[in-house]
Design an enzyme around this catalytic site. Structure first.
Site, PDB file in Angstrom:
ATOM      1  N   PRO A 357      72.533 -18.697   1.333  1.00  9.63           N
ATOM      2  CA  PRO A 357      73.080 -18.101   2.561  1.00  9.63           C
ATOM      3  C   PRO A 357      74.549 -17.747   2.398  1.00  9.63           C
ATOM      4  CG  PRO A 357      72.742 -20.465   2.832  1.00  9.63           C
ATOM      5  CD  PRO A 357      72.126 -20.103   1.522  1.00  9.63           C
ATOM      6  N   VAL A 360      78.374 -20.102   1.090  1.00 11.25           N
ATOM      7  CA  VAL A 360      78.167 -21.363   0.355  1.00 11.25           C
ATOM      8  C   VAL A 360      78.935 -21.386  -0.966  1.00 11.25           C
ATOM      9  CG1 VAL A 360      75.939 -21.832   1.410  1.00 11.25           C
ATOM     10  CG2 VAL A 360      76.031 -20.487  -0.685  1.00 11.25           C
ATOM     11  N   LYS A 362      79.022 -18.637  -3.507  1.00 10.03           N
ATOM     12  CA  LYS A 362      78.409 -17.946  -4.648  1.00 10.03           C
ATOM     13  C   LYS A 362      79.446 -17.126  -5.417  1.00 10.03           C
ATOM     14  CE  LYS A 362      75.437 -15.771  -2.100  1.00 10.03           C
ATOM     15  NZ  LYS A 362      75.837 -16.325  -0.789  1.00 10.03           N
ATOM     16  N   THR A 363      80.218 -16.326  -4.689  1.00 12.61           N
ATOM     17  CA  THR A 363      81.179 -15.439  -5.355  1.00 12.61           C
ATOM     18  C   THR A 363      82.290 -16.236  -6.026  1.00 12.61           C
ATOM     19  OG1 THR A 363      80.699 -13.735  -3.711  1.00 12.61           O
ATOM     20  CG2 THR A 363      82.698 -13.471  -5.016  1.00 12.61           C
ATOM     21  N   SER A 679      55.177 -20.146   7.881  1.00 13.95           N
ATOM     22  CA  SER A 679      55.498 -21.569   8.002  1.00 13.95           C
ATOM     23  C   SER A 679      55.480 -22.084   9.442  1.00 13.95           C
ATOM     24  CB  SER A 679      56.870 -21.856   7.373  1.00 13.95           C
ATOM     25  OG  SER A 679      57.880 -21.178   8.076  1.00 13.95           O
ATOM     26  N   LYS A 722      65.765 -26.081   6.302  1.00 10.64           N
ATOM     27  CA  LYS A 722      65.087 -26.394   7.555  1.00 10.64           C
ATOM     28  C   LYS A 722      65.429 -27.802   8.021  1.00 10.64           C
ATOM     29  CE  LYS A 722      61.212 -23.251   6.681  1.00 10.64           C
ATOM     30  NZ  LYS A 722      59.775 -23.118   6.413  1.00 10.64           N
TER      31      LYS A 722
END
Length: 783
Positions: A357, A360, A362-363, A679, A722
């Site tokens: 998401p 968090v 990543k970059t 789900s 979740k």
């Protein structure tokens, strides 16, 4: 005003001009009816004729409707027969006339007309307009006819009658017929002068623009000729002094760089050919600069230069831990690659895809990887990229051609082994200009990227030493062939405890430094941070949290600057005072669920979320009513859930008549957000069972899992997100498919300890756990 006496004279229609009173006009008469009209006028003593313009010059045999009603009476001063079909005449306009009726004579037209005297009004406005018109005319004449400007200016200045001046200017500048006719019909001198001033101002603008264009063209020609002569003189001076030509010196500098560069054999051959071509071209030729730019770009590329990797595992682990909290799987993968490089320096670099998401890390993780390895770092954003040429470059045959982003990044890196981050790879576009994702298939294939060909470079370049790191929020939009070439590493959302630690280690120091605060001026308590995390930043990542901490720091800075406080301790109450009421609060309406409502869990690109499924009976209705923007898979889950309940109604203690005689409405808030996926199957089943039995489901329990028609509960994805979403919403009891039990290891120890998990593989188990008071038959429990 026109006089009342009606007179008759021959009519001479004019195609492309108008005769003004008081002016001479030479005419060539060729139409048979016009020749007859002139001959009829010449037979009279006065030799008078009516000249009137045609509305449409293309009409050869005009009648009354084809002619204007205002014309000019004229006297034929001279006439000369050129042939039987042509006559030259010179006419002098005497006065305006109003044509009452046009009649056919024997061989020509004749008009019944009244005189329409010229206006004689005067006054200061007429004088002012006459002066302004004379000034404007002088400028216009100097632009239009500079050779005879002085003579024409004297002629215009000698015209004392303002109306004659207006008519004279109209004839000099050859206005179109409609404008000249409007001028002829003007009832006052003021109107006439205003009209000609307006027309002349427009003509002046046109003349100035023409003059500017012509002058610019002359200047450009003069500049080019001047530069050519100066270059020739410079070349002659350099030859006399024994100095080298500047262009030749430039080529020699490029050759020196070429001799030192360690190019591949193919590159050397191509560059040699371009050098030979460059030396034959004159420096002014367009191809000279194209070829020179290409050679410079080739020599700028890192064909053999590379940075030395820092293969010390302890150092890399320290750098990764300093920059990022958690992310154990990604860090382990980087350390694995370092250990491989220690044993095999020629090992191929992995192609990693960081999926998670927003917010968090990543970059920023790509920069951290480059720092840990001691490599150069370059980043390319692929979000919204539609044109394949942006990656592969343009062919040199196009004007303004340039290399693609990949090779430009390599040139900036100045090393053949950088860490190259391809950001937002899931947001690539596609249109008529090509498919960038297809171009990446070659780049991200270790077997092919060792000979990557850019359209601009048009020779093989080795990308096999590059450590490619791609980022994405979801894998759904990435083409499968591209996905197969990447190693997927998932970055899940952070728990509250992790966010608390990250805020302490990274976010608070960064924001206090940005705002110029010190530890003696601001202090965040754990309660204050937890209040920010729970009440203002319900997200999987950290961006909102950092913005909220930044807002707090700025408000504290304002208080310190105004001298209101000396130090602020940011606790629970302080946060509310600084940031206002909490944005996210526990939903009090969901503390006690009515019958027909169940709590589910969903995965989104932004992390996890709590999902409430609401159902209602529709008396005497039929079928389903589905709202909430549910996708096809989710709609199929609703049908599967009802079919299961209907087929097992007796075992579940449900009256089948209730299902048969009532319709069903299923709604999943929020209605503006699209939702899909299997789900929510257990949640749909539970909500329907609760509705048909009129027994409410537990509000302290959330669930996730796919349901089959036979009542099996199948595994799902995104369990960590979740579970964290349930925890953020204050729900500590979660029902999970038995097959997902292994995924709990991804959760932090404190989260596992705090949450209560119930593992199921049948729907009956879910219903027993979720609906207190539901009595299942022994047969249902046995199944």
């Amino acid at each position: 005003m026109a006089t009342n006496d009606v007179q008759v004279l021959p009519v001479l229609p004019l195609k492309n001009t108008i005769l003004f009173p008081g002016l001479l006009l030479p005419l060539s008469v060729g139409r048979e009816s016009s020749l007859a009209a002139v001959e009829a006028a010449l037979k009279t003593e006065e030799k008078e004729v009516i000249l009137v313009a045609q509305r449409d010059p293309h009409v050869d045999a005009p009648h009354q409707d084809d002619l204007y009603t205002i014309g000019t009476k004229a006297v034929i001063r001279k006439s000369a027969r050129q042939s039987d079909e042509m006559m030259e005449i010179l006419v002098l306009g005497t006065e305006r006339v109003v044509i009452v009726r046009v009649e056919d004579a024997e061989s020509h037209l004749q008009a019944r007309y009244r005189e329409f005297p010229l206006p004689v009004d005067g006054g200061s406005e007429v004088e002012a307009l006459q002066g302004a018109l004379l000034d404007l005319a002088t400028k216009a004449v100097s632009l239009a006819q500079p050779q005879s400007a002085a003579e024409m200016t004297r002629m215009l200045a000698g015209s004392e009658d303002p109306l004659r001046l207006a008519y004279l200017l109209a004839s000099i500048f050859s206005l179109d017929i409609a404008k000249e006719q409007t001028l002829l019909e003007a009832e006052t001198r003021v109107d006439a002068l205003r009209l000609i001033h307006s027309y002349l101002a427009h003509e002046m603008q046109v003349l100035e623009l023409r003059h500017k264009i012509a002058s610019s063209a002359r200047d450009e020609m003069g500049k080019e000729q001047r530069e050519y002569l100066l270059r020739q003189q410079l070349r002659a001076i350099q030859q006399e002094l024994g100095e080298k030509d500047a262009d030749k010196a430039d080529i020699e500098l490029l050759r020196e760089r070429f001799e030192k560069a360690e190019l591949t054999d193919e590159a050397k051959k191509d560059v040699e050919r371009e050098f030979a071509r460059l030396e034959r071209l004159p420096a002014q030729a367009p191809d000279y600069h194209v070829t020179r730019s290409w050679i410079e770009f080739v020599l700028d590329l890192p064909w053999s230069q590379q940075t030395e990797d820092n293969l010390e595992i302890a150092h890399a682990r320290q750098v990764l831990d300093e920059d990022h909290f958690g992310l154990k799987e990604v860090k382990e993968r980087i350390l694995e690659h370092l250990s491989v490089l220690q044993r095999n320096p020629k090992a191929k670099a992995p192609i990693l895809c960081l999926v998670g998401p927003p917010g968090v890390g990543k970059t920023s993780l790509g920069q951290s990887i480059a720092r840990a390895l001691g490599r150069k770092f370059e980043r390319m954003s692929l979000g919204g990229l539609h044109d394949e040429s942006e990656l592969r470059g343009h062919r040199r045959t196009y004007i303004g051609a340039m290399a693609g982003r990949l090779l430009q990044a390599m040139r900036r890196a100045e090393a053949k082994n950088p860490v190259l981050m391809l950001d937002e790879v899931d947001k690539l576009g596609r249109d008529f200009r090509g498919d960038p994702a297809a171009a990446l298939l070659e780049v991200l294939d270790p077997e092919q990227n060792k000979s990557f060909r850019d359209n601009y470079l048009d020779m093989a370049f080795d990308l096999s030493k590059v450590l490619f790191v791609t980022t994405a929020n979801t894998l759904d939009t990435i083409p499968q062939p591209l996905l197969d070439r990447m190693e997927i590493l998932r970055l899940s959302g952070y728990s509250e405890e992790e966010k608390l630690q990250i805020a302490r280690r990274y976010l608070i120091p960064r924001q206090t430094k940005e705002t110029g605060l010190t530890d003696e001026q601001i202090e965040f308590t754990d309660e204050g941070l937890q209040t920010i995390i729970r009440g203002y930043t319900r997200e999987a990542g950290l961006r909102r949290l950092e913005r909220a901490i930044g807002r707090v720091a700025r408000k504290v800075t304002l208080q310190l600057t105004e001298g209101k406080v000396e130090k602020v301790i940011v606790g629970r109450e302080t946060v509310t005072d600084l940031l206002g009421p909490a944005i996210f609060t526990d939903d009090g309406m969901r503390k006690h669920l009515p019958a027909g409502v169940a709590t589910g869990l969903a995965w989104t690109e932004a992390g996890g979320d709590v999902l409430y499924v609401e159902t209602a009976l529709l008396p005497e209705g039929k079928g389903f009513t589905i709202t909430g923007q549910l996708g096809e898979v989710m709609q199929e889950s609703i049908k599967t859930a009802q079919s299961y309940i209907w087929s097992n109604a007796d075992q579940l203690g449900i009256d089948p008549k209730v299902i048969k005689e009532n319709g069903l409405h299923v709604h999943v808030p929020a209605g503006a957000i699209p939702k899909d996926g299997p789900s929510a199957g257990v949640t749909m089943t539970t909500a329907m069972a609760s509705l048909y039995t009129k027994l409410p489901a537990r509000s302290d329990t959330a669930m996730t899992g796919e349901v089959t028609l036979t009542g099996l509960v199948l595994p799902i994805g995104g369990l960590k997100e979740k579970v964290l979403a349930a925890r953020r919403a204050g729900i500590n009891r979660v029902i999970v498919p038995m097959a997902n039990k292994k995924d709990l290891r991804d959760l932090a120890d404190d989260v596992r300890a705090e949450m209560e998990f119930k593992f199921v593989d049948r729907v009956e188990q879910v219903l027993e756990l979720m609906i207190p008071g539901l009595r299942l038959s022994p047969l249902a429990l046995a199944s």
